[in-house]
Design a protein around this motif. Structure first.
Motif, PDB file in Angstrom:
ATOM      1  N   ALA A   1     -28.228 -11.524   4.716  1.00 62.24           N
ATOM      2  CA  ALA A   1     -28.845 -11.456   5.935  1.00 62.24           C
ATOM      3  C   ALA A   1     -28.099 -11.253   7.282  1.00 62.24           C
ATOM      4  O   ALA A   1     -28.709 -10.444   8.567  1.00 62.24           O
ATOM      5  CB  ALA A   1     -30.422 -11.717   6.105  1.00 62.24           C
ATOM      6  N   ASP A   2     -27.715 -12.693   7.512  1.00 61.91           N
ATOM      7  CA  ASP A   2     -26.957 -13.295   8.371  1.00 61.91           C
ATOM      8  C   ASP A   2     -25.947 -13.004   9.026  1.00 61.91           C
ATOM      9  O   ASP A   2     -25.390 -12.897  10.160  1.00 61.91           O
ATOM     10  CB  ASP A   2     -27.306 -14.814   7.754  1.00 61.91           C
ATOM     11  CG  ASP A   2     -28.430 -15.019   8.600  1.00 61.91           C
ATOM     12  OD1 ASP A   2     -29.513 -14.896   9.100  1.00 61.91           O
ATOM     13  OD2 ASP A   2     -29.069 -17.022   7.552  1.00 61.91           O
ATOM     14  N   HIS A   3     -25.148 -11.800   8.324  1.00 64.44           N
ATOM     15  CA  HIS A   3     -23.631 -11.132   8.395  1.00 64.44           C
ATOM     16  C   HIS A   3     -24.067  -9.643   8.614  1.00 64.44           C
ATOM     17  O   HIS A   3     -23.132  -9.955   9.029  1.00 64.44           O
ATOM     18  CB  HIS A   3     -22.574 -11.985   6.718  1.00 64.44           C
ATOM     19  CG  HIS A   3     -23.178 -13.271   6.872  1.00 64.44           C
ATOM     20  ND1 HIS A   3     -22.219 -14.094   7.327  1.00 64.44           N
ATOM     21  CD2 HIS A   3     -24.013 -13.847   6.058  1.00 64.44           C
ATOM     22  CE1 HIS A   3     -22.476 -15.136   7.168  1.00 64.44           C
ATOM     23  NE2 HIS A   3     -23.231 -14.800   6.202  1.00 64.44           N
ATOM     24  N   LEU A   4     -25.107  -9.394   7.657  1.00 65.93           N
ATOM     25  CA  LEU A   4     -24.742  -8.252   8.058  1.00 65.93           C
ATOM     26  C   LEU A   4     -25.996  -7.778   8.669  1.00 65.93           C
ATOM     27  O   LEU A   4     -27.623  -7.403   8.539  1.00 65.93           O
ATOM     28  CB  LEU A   4     -25.196  -6.613   6.912  1.00 65.93           C
ATOM     29  CG  LEU A   4     -25.461  -5.242   6.862  1.00 65.93           C
ATOM     30  CD1 LEU A   4     -24.622  -4.902   7.740  1.00 65.93           C
ATOM     31  CD2 LEU A   4     -25.750  -4.611   5.430  1.00 65.93           C
ATOM     32  N   VAL A   5     -26.474  -6.530  10.258  1.00 64.86           N
ATOM     33  CA  VAL A   5     -27.656  -7.615  11.425  1.00 64.86           C
ATOM     34  C   VAL A   5     -27.152  -6.420  11.587  1.00 64.86           C
ATOM     35  O   VAL A   5     -26.883  -5.028  12.074  1.00 64.86           O
ATOM     36  CB  VAL A   5     -27.029  -8.320  12.232  1.00 64.86           C
ATOM     37  CG1 VAL A   5     -27.815  -8.526  13.151  1.00 64.86           C
ATOM     38  CG2 VAL A   5     -26.571  -9.408  10.863  1.00 64.86           C
ATOM     39  N   VAL A   6     -28.635  -5.257  11.705  1.00 66.37           N
ATOM     40  CA  VAL A   6     -28.553  -3.746  11.926  1.00 66.37           C
ATOM     41  C   VAL A   6     -29.330  -4.620  13.505  1.00 66.37           C
ATOM     42  O   VAL A   6     -30.196  -4.985  14.017  1.00 66.37           O
ATOM     43  CB  VAL A   6     -29.677  -3.515  10.760  1.00 66.37           C
ATOM     44  CG1 VAL A   6     -30.303  -1.959  11.894  1.00 66.37           C
ATOM     45  CG2 VAL A   6     -29.011  -3.170   9.753  1.00 66.37           C
ATOM     46  N   ARG A   7     -28.479  -3.220  14.279  1.00 63.80           N
ATOM     47  CA  ARG A   7     -29.066  -3.590  16.025  1.00 63.80           C
ATOM     48  C   ARG A   7     -29.418  -2.454  16.247  1.00 63.80           C
ATOM     49  O   ARG A   7     -29.384  -1.553  16.150  1.00 63.80           O
ATOM     50  CB  ARG A   7     -28.730  -4.524  16.722  1.00 63.80           C
ATOM     51  CG  ARG A   7     -28.112  -5.517  16.522  1.00 63.80           C
ATOM     52  CD  ARG A   7     -26.423  -6.591  17.002  1.00 63.80           C
ATOM     53  NE  ARG A   7     -26.558  -8.195  16.797  1.00 63.80           N
ATOM     54  CZ  ARG A   7     -25.339  -8.621  16.579  1.00 63.80           C
ATOM     55  NH1 ARG A   7     -24.444  -7.620  17.522  1.00 63.80           N
ATOM     56  NH2 ARG A   7     -25.134  -9.379  16.288  1.00 63.80           N
ATOM     57  N   GLY A   8     -30.491  -2.596  17.895  1.00 60.13           N
ATOM     58  CA  GLY A   8     -30.575  -1.373  18.135  1.00 60.13           C
ATOM     59  C   GLY A   8     -32.451  -1.049  18.398  1.00 60.13           C
ATOM     60  O   GLY A   8     -32.619  -0.489  17.210  1.00 60.13           O
ATOM     61  N   ARG A   9     -32.897  -0.141  18.775  1.00 59.15           N
ATOM     62  CA  ARG A   9     -33.736   0.997  19.093  1.00 59.15           C
ATOM     63  C   ARG A   9     -33.747   2.041  17.410  1.00 59.15           C
ATOM     64  O   ARG A   9     -32.469   2.639  16.760  1.00 59.15           O
ATOM     65  CB  ARG A   9     -33.731   1.935  20.218  1.00 59.15           C
ATOM     66  CG  ARG A   9     -35.003   2.822  20.307  1.00 59.15           C
ATOM     67  CD  ARG A   9     -35.416   3.175  21.207  1.00 59.15           C
ATOM     68  NE  ARG A   9     -36.952   3.390  21.606  1.00 59.15           N
ATOM     69  CZ  ARG A   9     -37.591   3.133  22.933  1.00 59.15           C
ATOM     70  NH1 ARG A   9     -37.698   2.275  22.737  1.00 59.15           N
ATOM     71  NH2 ARG A   9     -38.690   3.773  22.574  1.00 59.15           N
ATOM     72  N   ALA A  10     -34.812   2.252  17.118  1.00 59.26           N
ATOM     73  CA  ALA A  10     -34.800   2.717  15.346  1.00 59.26           C
ATOM     74  C   ALA A  10     -34.364   4.508  15.483  1.00 59.26           C
ATOM     75  O   ALA A  10     -33.284   4.429  14.949  1.00 59.26           O
ATOM     76  CB  ALA A  10     -36.835   2.817  15.490  1.00 59.26           C
ATOM     77  N   SER A  11     -34.122   4.877  17.124  1.00 61.11           N
ATOM     78  CA  SER A  11     -33.579   6.092  16.603  1.00 61.11           C
ATOM     79  C   SER A  11     -31.902   5.976  17.138  1.00 61.11           C
ATOM     80  O   SER A  11     -30.799   7.026  17.495  1.00 61.11           O
ATOM     81  CB  SER A  11     -34.118   6.709  17.849  1.00 61.11           C
ATOM     82  OG  SER A  11     -34.057   6.121  19.316  1.00 61.11           O
ATOM     83  N   ASN A  12     -31.520   4.503  17.322  1.00 63.89           N
ATOM     84  CA  ASN A  12     -30.256   4.693  17.618  1.00 63.89           C
ATOM     85  C   ASN A  12     -29.641   3.404  16.907  1.00 63.89           C
ATOM     86  O   ASN A  12     -28.756   2.523  17.637  1.00 63.89           O
ATOM     87  CB  ASN A  12     -29.810   4.911  19.655  1.00 63.89           C
ATOM     88  CG  ASN A  12     -27.998   4.843  19.930  1.00 63.89           C
ATOM     89  OD1 ASN A  12     -27.411   5.863  19.000  1.00 63.89           O
ATOM     90  ND2 ASN A  12     -27.842   3.976  20.590  1.00 63.89           N
TER      91      ASN A  12
END
Length: 447
Positions: free
Chosen positions: A351-362
């Motif tokens: 979880a500390d290495h594959l990080v999802v970022r951004g607005r949900a639509s982007n």
């Protein structure tokens, strides 16, 4: 295999795509017509060449089917071959596409755009985003009489033209005199931007930035930029190529309630058809027209800028977004995907290495090494496993054509990829799982 996802194995290969890539490199510099689509952006010998697409799926020339994200570099937000868009385009194809005088479709498309983006008073269409942003810069320089442009340094791309590309590592062929006129400011830092405008007092024609990207604007930031631009009498330009439609039907300016002087739209505007737009205040935009007494500005003049089928596509996109609540659907799909990916990463200990970022639509994702630093090697490992599992995802940017089955399948493949990611972290060396050279950043000095 033309109806099946690829089989998840270490032996996954794409021989026909590899041969097609060789053909492309022999004739097309870089092997693609967009650098971000180049095979250097994918694991070695695993850059699929696409045969066709429908909805949220694409098929490569090897017969593999993929769930696709970031379709058309975020441009295909409704899914491939969307029926309302293709029907609108077909209606125009038999009526001619380009004439010696404006088509009535140009008036219809402009009315539809301005009704959807009511913060703009005039609009001019063109074929790509770079032309629109460069026109905004030229117009700002003309109305202010100032030479310098200030661009947000935290945003990756604004134009293929010299005023911006000269600031990147790929600046060969661009005179220093041009590059020296482009300044940079940090996103979210009003004090630094004010200092820049004060240091170059009465020299800066415009501030240009994406109103939001993988981070939301800090409270008061966009309103603060609006005040700074007014006080220093420079033009505020929002690059809404990505935020347009995805943030709201009226773009980020419609969501955050801050009105720029000029804004540029593209990407989702045509659902893959070539159309973009420069929009803004009548007082500025009319300087590119005929109904004023000032010196004329060569704003935009493109042979194919008003092709009827592309404008028909744009109108169909606007109608679909507003009538079917597409922006809300994109957010809902993105939220489900982000939650699933984060859970999968956590369950595999990454979880500390594959990080999802951004607005949900982007949504985008970051791949970090054992020390928490961005890593092209771990990105390569992750992309290889996604491809082998039937997921084509340079990002996690959703289209409205995805369904719950697609999301669930994606999360399953991500979980399997995260298991390998964990092994590589434990070994402190991802090399055995790369299959060749790591993927490369788009902007780099040497090929």
């Amino acid at each position: 295999m033309d109806t099946e996802h690829p089989v998840f194995t270490d032996e996954f290969a794409l021989p026909r795509s590899r041969a097609a890539n060789e053909r492309l490199h022999a004739m097309v510099p870089g092997g693609a017509h967009t650098y971000a689509k180049g095979d250097d952006q994918y694991p070695e010998n695993l850059a699929p060449v696409i045969s066709h697409g429908r909805g949220a799926h694409v098929w490569d020339v090897d017969g593999n089917r993929y769930i696709e994200y970031g379709s058309g570099l975020r441009s295909v937000s409704l899914g491939h071959a969307h029926p309302r868009v293709t029907e609108a385009v077909r209606r125009e194809l038999d009526r001619g596409s380009n004439f010696v005088r404006p088509s009535i479709v140009e008036a219809d498309a402009a009315e539809r755009f301005l009704a959807t983006v009511p913060t703009a008073e005039m609009v001019k269409f063109t074929k790509n985003g770079s032309d629109a942003t460069t026109a905004a810069v030229r117009l700002a320089r003309a109305v202010t009489g100032r030479p310098r442009v200030a661009v947000c340094r935290d945003h990756p791309f604004f134009s293929t033209d010299d005023w911006f590309i000269g600031t990147t590592p790929m600046h060969a062929g661009i005179p220093a005199a041009t590059t020296d006129l482009t300044l940079t400011f940090p996103y979210g830092d009003l004090a630094a931007t004010e200092e820049l405008l004060s240091r170059y007092r009465d020299e800066v024609a415009c501030l240009i930035l994406e109103p939001a990207t993988h981070t939301e604007p800090p409270p008061g930031y966009l309103a603060g930029l609006r005040e700074l631009a007014d006080r220093h009498r420079c033009v505020l330009v929002f690059d809404e190529m990505i935020t347009g439609l995805r943030w709201s039907e009226a773009g980020a300016q419609g969501l955050y309630g801050v009105v720029p002087d000029l804004s540029t739209f593209g990407k989702a505007l045509g659902n893959g058809f070539a159309v973009s737009a420069l929009a803004g205040r009548r007082e500025l935009m009319e300087r590119g027209g005929l109904r004023h007494s000032d010196d004329r500005v060569f704003l935009l003049s493109t042979t194919h800028g008003a092709e009827t089928h592309s404008l028909a596509a744009a109108m169909a996109v606007h109608t679909t977004y507003t009538e079917e609540g597409i922006t809300a659907r994109l957010h809902a799909l993105g939220e489900k995907l982000a939650a699933g990916v984060r859970d999968a990463a956590a369950s595999m200990g990454v979880a500390d290495h594959l990080v999802v970022r951004g607005r949900a639509s982007n949504l985008v994702f970051a791949t970090l090494d054992g020390n928490g630093r961005p890593s092209q090697e771990y990105r390569t490992l992750f992309l290889r496993r996604l491809l082998a599992g039937g997921v084509l995802a340079p990002s996690f940017v959703v289209s409205s054509a995805l369904d719950d089955t697609d999301i669930d399948r994606t999360v399953d493949v991500v979980a399997q990829a995260c298991a390998v990611y964990r092994k590589a972290l434990d070994a402190a060396d991802p090399t055995p799982w790369l299959g060749g050279r790591p993927v490369q950043p788009v902007f780099r000095r040497k090929a």
